[in-house]
Design an enzyme around this catalytic site. Structure first.
Site, PDB file in Angstrom:
ATOM      1  N   SER A  19      64.627   0.712  25.785  1.00  0.00           N
ATOM      2  CA  SER A  19      64.966   2.112  26.068  1.00  0.00           C
ATOM      3  C   SER A  19      65.383   2.383  27.509  1.00  0.00           C
ATOM      4  O   SER A  19      65.723   3.527  27.840  1.00  0.00           O
ATOM      5  CB  SER A  19      63.785   3.018  25.700  1.00  0.00           C
ATOM      6  OG  SER A  19      63.701   3.161  24.296  1.00  0.00           O
ATOM      7  N   LYS A  68      68.620   4.175  27.881  1.00  0.00           N
ATOM      8  CA  LYS A  68      68.760   5.636  27.904  1.00  0.00           C
ATOM      9  C   LYS A  68      69.008   6.180  29.308  1.00  0.00           C
ATOM     10  O   LYS A  68      69.384   7.346  29.462  1.00  0.00           O
ATOM     11  CB  LYS A  68      67.515   6.282  27.287  1.00  0.00           C
ATOM     12  CG  LYS A  68      67.314   5.922  25.808  1.00  0.00           C
ATOM     13  CD  LYS A  68      66.114   6.637  25.219  1.00  0.00           C
ATOM     14  CE  LYS A  68      65.981   6.368  23.726  1.00  0.00           C
ATOM     15  NZ  LYS A  68      65.156   5.197  23.431  1.00  0.00           N
ATOM     16  N   SER A  73      61.373   9.481  24.907  1.00  0.00           N
ATOM     17  CA  SER A  73      62.214   8.311  24.640  1.00  0.00           C
ATOM     18  C   SER A  73      62.798   8.376  23.235  1.00  0.00           C
ATOM     19  O   SER A  73      62.899   7.356  22.529  1.00  0.00           O
ATOM     20  CB  SER A  73      61.431   7.002  24.832  1.00  0.00           C
ATOM     21  OG  SER A  73      62.313   5.913  24.964  1.00  0.00           O
TER      22      SER A  73
END
Length: 392
Positions: free
Chosen positions: A75, A78, A135
């Site tokens: 993640s 992101k 997230s």
């Protein structure tokens, strides 16, 4: 008689004390410098596959381990999704309070979620919170569709941005960080992207510092464990898959100085958090920033017979500071390296070389050197006159 003996004894003792003090002063006045204690090596962190510790202000890497190793980012992907979203907000194609329609694709995105649904109102601001705190993969897909029109279109934008930012170890294949062989980055690239985010969109920390977020009556705790350990930390992102291990991209602000610590491939959240704190403590304890040049300050000059005028001052376009070990700044060396292929004429502000700062033979920082004034191309008579001046 006894009193007189005691008097002379006291005088003798006082004389000896004065001799001792005088001798000590003489030793202290020899001019011998006090040796500096060496800066300890950076933390080894054997359980961490890769890490990078960067000073936000100077952009220098203070400590690193396998910082170019290409690893699964999970993640941490992101971060780029957030970067492009903020870019769209700055460009005016999105607004924070704008409601974003949720597609079935976003709704059904696997993995972590902020629990958006088709038909349920959600704004860009809420999606950014869900992206960075929860997230949420669903938030990532929704923002990608809003900014890029589709996930594939957004991935193209991600790779274009990575190239512009100089993220040479990075390639994106999706918007949320789910495992894919063509999705990879490095600890150094994560630090570089984080610095760009903080420089261009410092408002991101107003979100990433939050320890929880509530959307649609569902409250989720931030994934970033450093926030719960270190009160000086205010971001930025974490990532976890089986392939990536426990990744943390953290930033902290202590006494007005910001550092960025990235650890990848950790064994656990506690292990990666300990690594982040060890790196931050190392950077703050043993390194300091020093201002070196002001914007527009002269650092050297070009002397060429084919230029008119023959001498052109060279300096730095922006203020320059460097990060150096404590007590070692005076030993930092500076060298102006001019571009050997430079052609006349020269325009004011044109890059004409680089300014290199070194310590113990290692490069600390390299900054562009620019012409502070313009110079035209000298004619044959001017070149002849300039050569005659150089020979004097």
């Amino acid at each position: 008689m006894l009193a007189r003996s005691r008097f002379f004894t006291r005088i003798f003792c006082l004389f000896l004390c004065l001799l001792t003090i005088s001798g000590t002063a003489a030793l202290a006045d020899t001019g011998t410098p006090t040796p500096l204690l060496p800066i300890p090596p950076a933390p080894g962190l054997p359980a961490i596959r890769s890490y990078a510790l960067m000073d936000y202000s100077t952009g220098q890497v203070i400590a690193a381990k396998s910082e170019h190793m290409k690893l699964a980012p999970a993640s941490l992907t992101k971060l780029m999704t957030a970067y492009l979203t903020y870019q769209s907000l700055q460009g005016g194609t999105l607004t924070l309070n704008e409601q974003i329609p949720i597609s079935n694709t976003a709704w059904k995105a696997g993995g972590s979620s902020m629990f958006v649904q088709p038909g349920l109102p959600v704004t860009v601001d809420q999606l950014l919170h869900g992206l960075l705190i929860d997230s949420g993969n669903d938030a990532a897909v929704a923002l990608a569709e809003a900014v890029g029109g589709s996930q594939s279109g957004f991935v193209t934008l991600m790779n274009d941005a990575a190239q512009r930012l100089g993220l040479t170890d990075t390639h994106y294949s999706n918007v949320d960080g789910l495992p894919d062989p063509n999705l990879y980055t490095s600890a150094l690239d994560v630090a570089l992207l984080s610095r760009a985010l903080l420089q261009q969109y410092p408002q991101i920390t107003k979100i990433t510092v939050e320890k929880s977020y509530t959307y649609n009556k569902i409250t989720q705790r931030s994934w970033n464990p450093v926030l719960f350990r270190d009160p000086t930390a205010d971001g930025l992102k974490t990532g976890l898959t089986d392939a990536s291990g426990y990744c943390i991209d953290a930033t902290a602000l202590r006494n007005g100085r910001r550092l960025i610590a990235v650890v990848m491939g950790g064994p656990s959240w506690s292990g990666s958090t300990n690594a982040v704190e060890a790196l931050l403590d190392y950077g703050y304890r043993f390194f300091v920033n020093h201002p070196v040049y002001q914007a527009g300050q002269k650092v050297g000059e070009i002397t060429r017979a084919d230029l008119s005028p023959m001498q052109v001052p060279v300096g730095v376009a922006q203020a320059v500071s460097i990060t150096a070990p404590k007590g070692r700044f005076s030993q930092v060396k500076t060298q102006l390296q001019l571009n050997p292929g430079l052609q006349a004429p020269v325009q004011k502000g044109q890059a004409v070389g680089v300014l290199v700062f070194t310590l113990d033979g290692k490069v600390l920082k390299t900054v562009p050197a620019v012409a502070l004034e313009s110079a035209g191309k000298a004619g044959w008579l001017g070149r002849l006159f300039n050569k005659a001046r150089q020979s004097l």
